[in-house]
Design an enzyme around this catalytic site. Structure first.
Site, short mmCIF file in Angstrom:
data_model
loop_
_atom_site.label_atom_id
_atom_site.label_comp_id
_atom_site.label_asym_id
_atom_site.label_seq_id
_atom_site.Cartn_x
_atom_site.Cartn_y
_atom_site.Cartn_z
N HIS A 51 0.83 -1.20 0.00
CA HIS A 51 0.00 0.00 0.00
C HIS A 51 0.87 1.25 0.00
O HIS A 51 1.79 1.36 0.81
CB HIS A 51 -0.92 0.02 1.23
CG HIS A 51 -1.87 1.18 1.22
ND1 HIS A 51 -1.99 2.07 2.26
CD2 HIS A 51 -2.74 1.60 0.27
CE1 HIS A 51 -2.91 2.98 1.95
NE2 HIS A 51 -3.38 2.71 0.76
N GLU A 111 -16.21 2.44 1.49
CA GLU A 111 -15.73 3.16 2.68
C GLU A 111 -16.72 4.23 3.18
O GLU A 111 -16.81 4.48 4.37
CB GLU A 111 -14.37 3.81 2.39
CG GLU A 111 -14.42 4.82 1.25
CD GLU A 111 -13.04 5.35 0.84
OE1 GLU A 111 -12.03 4.83 1.31
OE2 GLU A 111 -12.99 6.30 0.04
C1 NOJ Z 1 -8.81 6.38 0.60
C2 NOJ Z 1 -8.96 5.05 -0.03
O1 NOJ Z 1 -10.06 5.03 -0.91
C3 NOJ Z 1 -9.10 4.02 1.05
O2 NOJ Z 1 -9.35 2.75 0.50
C4 NOJ Z 1 -7.89 4.03 1.91
O3 NOJ Z 1 -8.06 3.16 3.00
C5 NOJ Z 1 -7.61 5.43 2.47
N1 NOJ Z 1 -7.64 6.39 1.43
C6 NOJ Z 1 -6.27 5.51 3.15
O4 NOJ Z 1 -5.24 5.34 2.20
CA CA Z 2 -11.46 6.94 -1.72
#
Ligand code: NOJ
Ligand code: CA
Length: 706
Positions: free
Chosen positions: A417, A512
């Site tokens: 990541h 999210e």
């Molecule tokens: C936004 C991303 O869409 C999400 O998947 C991620 O966990 C956060 N940023 C932190 O990088």
């Molecule tokens: Ca996002």
């Protein structure tokens, strides 16, 4: 096989009425479904029209550019030559919705020249398919110009009726908006400014982002979806909406730093401007227009990437169960030791091993680990993000090498990541070392992220500068045998055909938002719209599979606005070559519905879009590559629905066993979201399955030969 037609479909019409002189040429799609007419009007303005089965769907629309320091391309053109040709070829998808794609079109190339002293040149290329059209401008090499600075692209799309449109605002910085459903005459993008949950947003005009999909009014509607293909070294295109005239005009994303939209040396060509055209909404999803308009695979085979499901240290941070950061604060120059731990850090060696074990046990190929590297302690509200994130230094409680070793032992891949926090210069400086570290460890995919306003301030996520950043990061990744899944990305424009290491991306309001958005999460109609809009652009990392719909005990005021059965259906409906099982392992353990996630394919030989209407429902069946297994998913909006599905896509004279994961009778996305039932039944190609979808519900089905 490509061959040029001997007969050129050019006919010059000289009409003497009102001194209007038209030089006109036209070209049909291979099956005579769509026609493009091109002409130069009396003032020398290049114009085109699009006709679908006798109905004009785009009326006379002009084409052109405005430039910095030099006269615009706004007229005074003449046609120098016209060429046409035809292509009918098949190409293989290394991974995708289907094994093979047919690319069948007729092409018209018109070379133009100004009638003025300078006689500057501009060419237009139209490719006309049975499922839509694409056209682009070519700026050929010429003594008169060696570089252009484009301040405005003047591509128009004149609609002929006031369609129902599914749109998000033309935000220069983010696509993470809810879709709106209005007539074109009622599109009001400005009203979508300043959403409190967006870390960056900029909506300068009444414009929409693409893909934007429309349905004509009346009994026998047609569907249009506007987008672009092969976005390379150019600004992303939004479409400015004129509510009165129903005209759409290209509005390129700009830069406050340069004040222009695009700078290019000649020769070059623009991305394709695309219009998918269909009589049934399902045909929009069938259409491969966007990938077809991209160049063939330049990377060759990439055996180091295979489609997979993955779990991750991810949802637990969005729920607030754990944190990305290891310590809450950091003093400049400080190196962390274990004493600094705040005790909430998610990405620990131990926790990662737990996810690895869970994945290994459940036919899941990958584990994503967010929050593993230093920099997260500066995450919230931190304006100067240059130099903050480090893409090679783990926190002291995360033993990267040990985690990778353990994962290998268990047959699971670690997914890297890289949250750039929209500081791309910091990221670019570290790209080689970060990718080299991954290569050394044998990590072959990365999720990148670009949350926040772009540093340098004044550049936008979707402008030419960032388009080049995203593309260059992906091209470089390929050199290190790395596949990229970008969040807060530039939109997908089919580049996955040319660079199959561009595997998936976000570029929409993802799962999210259900964890923390202030507006109640994604409503049940969200994904039935996404399937007919954003999904036409390419694979989506939506991160499905939340079973603990009410998010208890972590987020008592938030929830996922679908049933559990719909979460299963998303693995089939929303296409991506990587699909997350996003919930916490403890929410899967012991739940019989998890069997579907273990079982479902991620790479497809064939896709059949069975039924659907934007914003209402959609049903898709896909045949897994390498097996004879079919999987089907059906999702609905807030309305319950009964649908009948003919299984006539199955092999004749074969019998199959279907396992149906359906909403229970009394299921409901809000009142009773986790009520489902699993039934088993013998089926064959004559079977008609009757499915009952609850409000916000869905059904997921696996179908295997007996
Ligand atoms: C936004 C991303 O869409 C999400 O998947 C991620 O966990 C956060 N940023 C932190 O990088
Ligand atoms: Ca996002």
């Amino acid at each position: 096989m490509r061959f040029f037609l001997v007969a050129i479909s050019l006919f010059l019409l000289v009409s003497c009425t009102q001194q209007e002189e038209l030089k006109e040429t036209s070209i049909n799609s291979p099956g005579n479904i769509n026609t493009v007419e091109f002409f130069i009007d009396a003032s020398g303005v290049p114009k085109y029209r699009v006709i679908h089965k006798g109905t004009t769907v785009i009326d006379t629309s002009s084409l052109g550019f405005e430039f910095k320091d030099i006269p615009a391309f706004k007229g005074d053109f003449r046609i120098v030559s016209i060429d046409s040709g035809s292509t009918d070829e098949a190409w293989k998808m290394p991974w995708g919705e289907q094994s093979e794609v047919r690319n069948h079109y007729n092409e018209l190339k018109v070379d133009l020249e100004e009638t003025l002293e300078n006689a500057r040149k501009l060419n237009l290329v139209f490719r006309v398919y049975d499922d839509g059209i694409g056209f682009r401008y070519e700026f050929p090499e010429q003594a008169q110009m060696n570089e252009v600075i484009i301040t405005d692209e003047l591509t128009n799309f004149q609609l002929t009726v006031d369609h129902t449109a599914w749109w998000i605002p033309g935000d220069w910085d983010i696509y993470e908006h809810l879709y709106n459903t209005t007539r074109v005459s009622e599109i009001n993008a400005i009203s979508k400014r300043n959403h409190p949950d967006l870390a960056q947003t900029y909506i300068p005009e009444n414009a929409v982002n693409t893909p934007v999909t429309m349905r004509s009014p009346g009994e026998q509607p047609y569907y249009l979806s506007f987008h672009e293909a092969e976005l390379l070294d150019y600004a992303g295109m939004t479409l400015k909406v004129n509510n009165e005239t129903l005209n759409l005009e290209s509005e390129l994303v700009g830069s406050d730093i340069t004040g222009y939209k695009v700078k290019r040396s000649l020769p070059f060509h623009t991305p394709w401007r695309t219009i998918q055209i269909a009589d049934k909404a399902t045909e929009l999803i069938d259409s491969k227009l966007i990938v077809n308009l991209n160049e063939p695979n330049k990377l060759g085979d990439i055996p180091w990437f295979t489609p997979m499901k993955y779990t991750g240290i991810w949802w637990e941070m969005h729920l607030g169960k754990s944190s990305w950061d290891f310590a809450r604060t950091q003093v400049a120059g400080q190196t962390f030791s274990m004493e600094d731990a705040s005790g909430t850090h998610g990405a620990t060696t131990e926790n990662t091993k737990h996810y690895i074990d869970f994945s290994a046990k459940n036919n899941i190929g990958g584990v994503l680990v967010e929050g593993w590297n230093t920099g997260w302690e500066h995450w919230i509200g931190f304006e100067d993000r240059e130099g903050v994130f480090d893409f090679v230094t783990p926190y002291p409680d995360y033993d990267l090498e040990e985690v990778v070793r353990y994962a290998k032992e268990k047959g699971v891949q670690i997914i890297m990541h890289h949250e750039t926090s929209a500081a791309p210069r910091t990221y670019e400086k570290q790209l080689d070392t970060a990718y080299a570290l991954m290569q050394k460890l044998g990590i072959h995919s990365v999720k990148s992220g670009y949350v926040g306003k772009i540093i340098p301030k004044g550049e936008y996520h979707h402008g030419q500068w960032m388009v080049n950043h995203y593309n260059n990061a992906a091209f470089k990744a390929a050199d290190y045998q790395i596949a990229v899944n970008a969040h807060e990305p530039i939109k997908a424009t089919g580049l996955r055909r040319t660079y199959p290491n561009i595997i998936s991306r976000e570029g929409l309001r993802g799962q999210e938002f259900n964890a923390w958005s202030s507006d109640g999460g994604n409503p049940p109609e969200h994904l039935p719209i996404v399937a007919f809009t954003r999904m036409l652009a390419g694979p989506i990392d939506y991160t499905p599979g939340i079973f603990n719909i009410k998010l208890s005990p972590y987020k008592p005021t938030s929830q996922v606005n679908t049933t559990l059965a719909q979460q299963l259906a998303l693995y089939v409906v929303i296409y991506s070559p990587i699909q997350m099982a996003a919930d916490l392992p403890e929410n899967y353990e012991g739940n019989p519905a998890f069997e579907f996630i273990r079982d479902v394919g991620v790479d497809w030989q064939k896709t059949v879009v069975i039924n659907g209407e934007p914003g209402d429902f959609v049903t898709i069946a896909r045949k897994e590559k390498g097996t004879e297994h079919w999987f089907m998913g059906s999702i609905t909006d807030e309305n319950a629905r009964e649908i009948s599905v003919k299984l006539d896509f199955l092999d004749k004279d074969e019998s199959y066993e279907a396992i149906i994961y359906a909403d229970a009778e009394d299921a409901h996305w809000d009142n009773n979201p986790t009520a489902y039932k699993i039934t088993q039944q013998k089926v064959n190609s004559e079977t008609v399955l009757d499915l009952k979808l609850a409000p916000g519900g869905g059904a997921a089905i696996s179908i295997k030969k007996e």
